[in-house]
Motif scaffolding. Structure first.
Motif, PDB file in Angstrom:
ATOM      1  N   ASP A 224      33.187   4.884 -34.929  1.00 53.86           N
ATOM      2  CA  ASP A 224      34.261   5.111 -33.966  1.00 53.86           C
ATOM      3  C   ASP A 224      33.714   5.763 -32.698  1.00 53.86           C
ATOM      4  O   ASP A 224      34.044   5.369 -31.577  1.00 53.86           O
ATOM      5  N   ILE A 225      32.854   6.768 -32.858  1.00 51.66           N
ATOM      6  CA  ILE A 225      32.256   7.445 -31.706  1.00 51.66           C
ATOM      7  C   ILE A 225      31.344   6.494 -30.945  1.00 51.66           C
ATOM      8  O   ILE A 225      31.289   6.517 -29.710  1.00 51.66           O
TER       9      ILE A 225
ATOM     10  N   PHE B 289      33.455   4.407 -28.646  1.00 50.31           N
ATOM     11  CA  PHE B 289      33.864   5.190 -27.468  1.00 50.31           C
ATOM     12  C   PHE B 289      32.727   5.235 -26.443  1.00 50.31           C
ATOM     13  O   PHE B 289      32.944   5.080 -25.244  1.00 50.31           O
TER      14      PHE B 289
ATOM     15  N   ALA C 228      36.916  12.934 -31.079  1.00 55.46           N
ATOM     16  CA  ALA C 228      37.057  11.576 -31.586  1.00 55.46           C
ATOM     17  C   ALA C 228      38.316  11.354 -32.404  1.00 55.46           C
ATOM     18  O   ALA C 228      38.845  10.261 -32.428  1.00 55.46           O
TER      19      ALA C 228
ATOM     20  N   LYS D 158      33.647  12.845 -28.027  1.00 56.84           N
ATOM     21  CA  LYS D 158      33.600  11.388 -27.936  1.00 56.84           C
ATOM     22  C   LYS D 158      33.291  10.982 -26.496  1.00 56.84           C
ATOM     23  O   LYS D 158      33.262  11.804 -25.582  1.00 56.84           O
TER      24      LYS D 158
END
Length: 693
Positions: free
Chosen positions: A90-91, A94, A285, A293
């Motif tokens: 997920d990071i 970003f 995040a 993030k």
């Protein structure tokens, strides 16, 4: 200058070249403007991996100065990203989104691809007629292997305009001209006072004028679908803490009376983090995450807030940073890694930039001067100490790859962003993994790894986080953490169940890993293992509240001084039948590690060790074959009483007694190797017979 890789066979790796069906395809056409004189014709491909930024990016600067067309590419390659958790993925997305935005602001873009890096890069080189490829140097074995394959594939391929030159770049914090000059000791390294390198500014990129499939940034579901790992790596999603919680609940359910042998301590309300819901424009995040993030601009904003913690602020996002700092500061300086660890791992900000920003702020606080007595702000100290520590272990790892003077060829594995040293020997046969004791390292098995490999086994040795030449970050060291490290190493590196061999505290760690994830271990060999044996199992809180630094801080430093002064004598007491095995190399390597940054944090964990689950319970949870090898002259335990307890509570285990001390594997390696060969051979035959029936 092209990177010269260590000559070692990498083997064949299969890769899926498909991409997520939900990723739409578009063509990017950007008009070229401005004077193109100066840079040479042809294109440069900038291959992004763990350097997701424009700021302080020497590779991008070189590409921009030398070529009139620069093509930035990020490749979702299974071999590079498969070990990332969902949170880290997920990071990553970003960071890529922000990098793509910054590039587009300059008339460029980030080209997204899925598949094997060698296939993707060769295809792009052909499409844009590239004459150069730039990528960041790495120390991680898997990433280096991929880089090597790409470089070899480019050299072997035929291009009408000639083979493109392959350039590996790096952004060192210390200006070390020659890696041979790097001492092994951090104490000696500090005395050399290497000049600190300054970060470079973001380059002005040329606008693109190419028709090339851009590739949209995928969603996390796209990436997970692409990885689609059907192997046993799902085990990594089950944490040691979750398993212990389940075992604790089962313990309560099976308890016959209150206050009996299975009593459970309730966790304090302060034991667990409680995060407030993140604001819409949060710098973090997720609602329960503490990692910053986004890209460089976001990270620099968060860094400014972090450094200025003592000043206070009325800005909402800075207040959020300060709140996360307080939650993560379980030890002095620990919050910096908690907040910026992912940013450093993905390279959205460089170590040089963090150092420069921290020093700049420190000078602002002190009228342009730096005090020789330390930093005026604990947040500045945390930032500087963290990046300098990371840089040291990176340099140590890099030197080991090119100027190795040890017993084994060393490899580096990134675990949660930290550098872990390991080795592998043997080309076929069942897998065997060695885990060392407290204060030791993988080469403590110097006579065992090679002997087992020569006997027809594939053998792995690991230096655990916090020891030897592996990184020693400012984290909370605990038994579950080390068990998870062994779990992930078996899943990501060994990639098959193994016979686990552990000495001292390493024995307790391998027993814990086997107990929590039984499918990882074919059998256990515990050599003078740590851990209690008995009927009383008092379950402890799984996470500790904020620690008091009084006793642990003083105690760890006194212990360190004592160990440095008496290292040779202490070791010889542990080798009562063969003290000559305590040679200068062994003593010097232990002393070398004692000066590494972060070693005090590791020693503080000694005072917090509880080893709460008795060995007999761990072995019961494992349910497999177990061999105890006990040096009966161990000065650290009463061997007769301990063996009596083992026989009483571990009745199914096999026990072998040796006339040796605490480290029989190194004190009398021939005897231990004989036992290991017999044990693994018997365990393998039993396993084969069980499968056949």
């Amino acid at each position: 200058m092209a990177l010269a890789f260590h000559s070692i066979p990498f083997g064949v790796i299969s890769c899926c070249k498909s991409r997520p069906s939900s990723t739409r395809r578009r063509l990017l056409t950007v008009r070229c403007s401005g004077d193109l004189s100066g840079p040479s014709s042809g294109a440069a491909v900038v291959w992004y991996k763990h350097d997701l930024r424009l700021d302080d990016h020497p590779g991008l600067v070189s590409a921009t100065l030398q070529q009139r067309t620069v093509v930035p590419v990020y490749i979702f390659d299974r071999r590079i990203i498969s070990g990332l958790s969902d949170k880290m993925l997920d990071i990553l997305l970003f960071a890529l989104e922000d990098l793509k935005r910054l590039l587009k602001n300059q008339g460029s873009d980030l080209f997204i691809r899925f598949g094997s890096s060698e296939d993707v890069i060769i295809k792009i080189v052909n499409e844009v007629k590239a004459t150069k490829v730039f990528t960041e140097e790495d120390v991680d074995y898997n990433t280096r292997r991929v880089i090597n394959i790409v470089q070899s594939s480019l050299s072997a391929a035929s291009f009408p305009w000639g083979s493109p030159k392959f350039h590996c770049w790096k952004a060192p914090l210390y200006d070390v001209k020659n890696m041979k000059d790097l001492p092994a000791s951090y104490k000696a390294f500090q005395k050399m006072k290497f000049r600190m390198s300054n970060p470079t500014a973001s380059p002005s990129l040329p606008m693109l004028n190419i028709r090339l499939e851009k590739g949209d940034l995928p969603t996390i579901d796209d990436v997970k679908s692409y990885l689609n790992d059907q192997s046993w790596s799902y085990i990594k999603k089950i944490s040691a803490e979750a398993i212990l919680q389940k075992k604790h609940r089962e313990t309560i359910k099976n308890d016959d009376f209150i206050g009996g042998p299975f009593s459970v301590l309730e966790s304090s309300p302060n034991t667990y983090k409680v995060h407030k819901t993140k604001k819409t424009k949060s710098l973090f995040a997720s609602h329960n995450g503490s990692q910053v993030k986004g890209g460089t601009d976001v990270v620099l904003n968060a860094l400014s807030a972090y450094l200025r913690y003592l000043e206070g602020t009325g800005r909402d996002n800075w207040q959020e940073v300060h709140e996360e700092m307080r939650m993560a500061e379980s030890r002095n300086g620990a919050s910096f890694g908690s907040l910026f660890g992912a940013s450093l791992y993905f390279g959205t900000i460089s170590r040089r930039r963090i150092y420069a920003e921290a020093i700049k702020y420190e000078k602002e606080r002190n009228a342009g001067f730096l005090s020789p007595f330390g930093y005026s702000s604990p947040s500045v100290a945390a930032a500087v100490e963290t990046v300098c520590s990371i840089e040291w272990y990176w340099l140590l790892a890099l030197k080991s790859l090119f100027h190795d003077e040890g017993t084994f060829y060393k490899r580096i594995w990134r675990w949660r962003g930290f550098l872990i040293q390991y080795t592998v020997a043997g080309h076929e046969g069942p897998a065997v993994l060695f885990a060392h004791g407290f204060g030791a390292f993988m080469e403590h098995f110097r006579e065992n790894i090679s002997a087992m490999a020569e006997s027809g086994y594939r053998v792995w040795g690991i230096t655990l986080l916090g020891f030897g030449r592996s990184e020693k970050p400012n984290v909370l060291y605990s038994e579950p953490m080390w068990a998870e490290l062994l779990r992930d190493f078996i899943v990501d590196v060994v990639r098959e169940p193994a016979h686990l061999v552990g000495n001292s505290i390493g024995g307790y760690f391998v027993a814990s890993a086997a107990a929590f994830w039984p499918s990882l271990a074919k059998s256990l060999v515990l050599v003078n293992t740590a851990g209690s044996v008995g009927s009383n199992y008092v379950a402890m809180p799984l996470k500790e509240p904020r620690l008091s630094y009084g006793f642990t801080w003083i105690g760890s430093r006194l212990l360190l001084i004592y160990l440095r002064l008496r290292a040779s004598d202490i070791l010889k007491k542990c080798y009562p039948t063969n003290p000559e095995r305590v040679d200068d190399w062994l003593v010097n390597e232990i002393l070398r590690a004692s000066y590494d940054p972060g070693v005090n944090i590791v020693l503080e964990s000694v005072f917090n060790f509880k080893l709460p689950v008795p060995l007999n319970y761990l072995l019961e949870w494992f349910g497999g074959k177990v061999l105890f090898i006990q040096g009966v002259r161990d000065p650290l335990s009463k061997s007769k009483e301990r063996l009596s307890m083992i026989r009483e509570y571990c009745s199914l285990a096999t026990i072998k007694e040796l006339d040796a001390g605490h480290c029989p594997h190194d004190e009398c390696p021939e005897e231990v190797n004989r036992l290991l060969r017999q044990w693994v051979q018997t365990a393998e035959l039993s396993s084969q017979m069980a499968r056949s029936t």
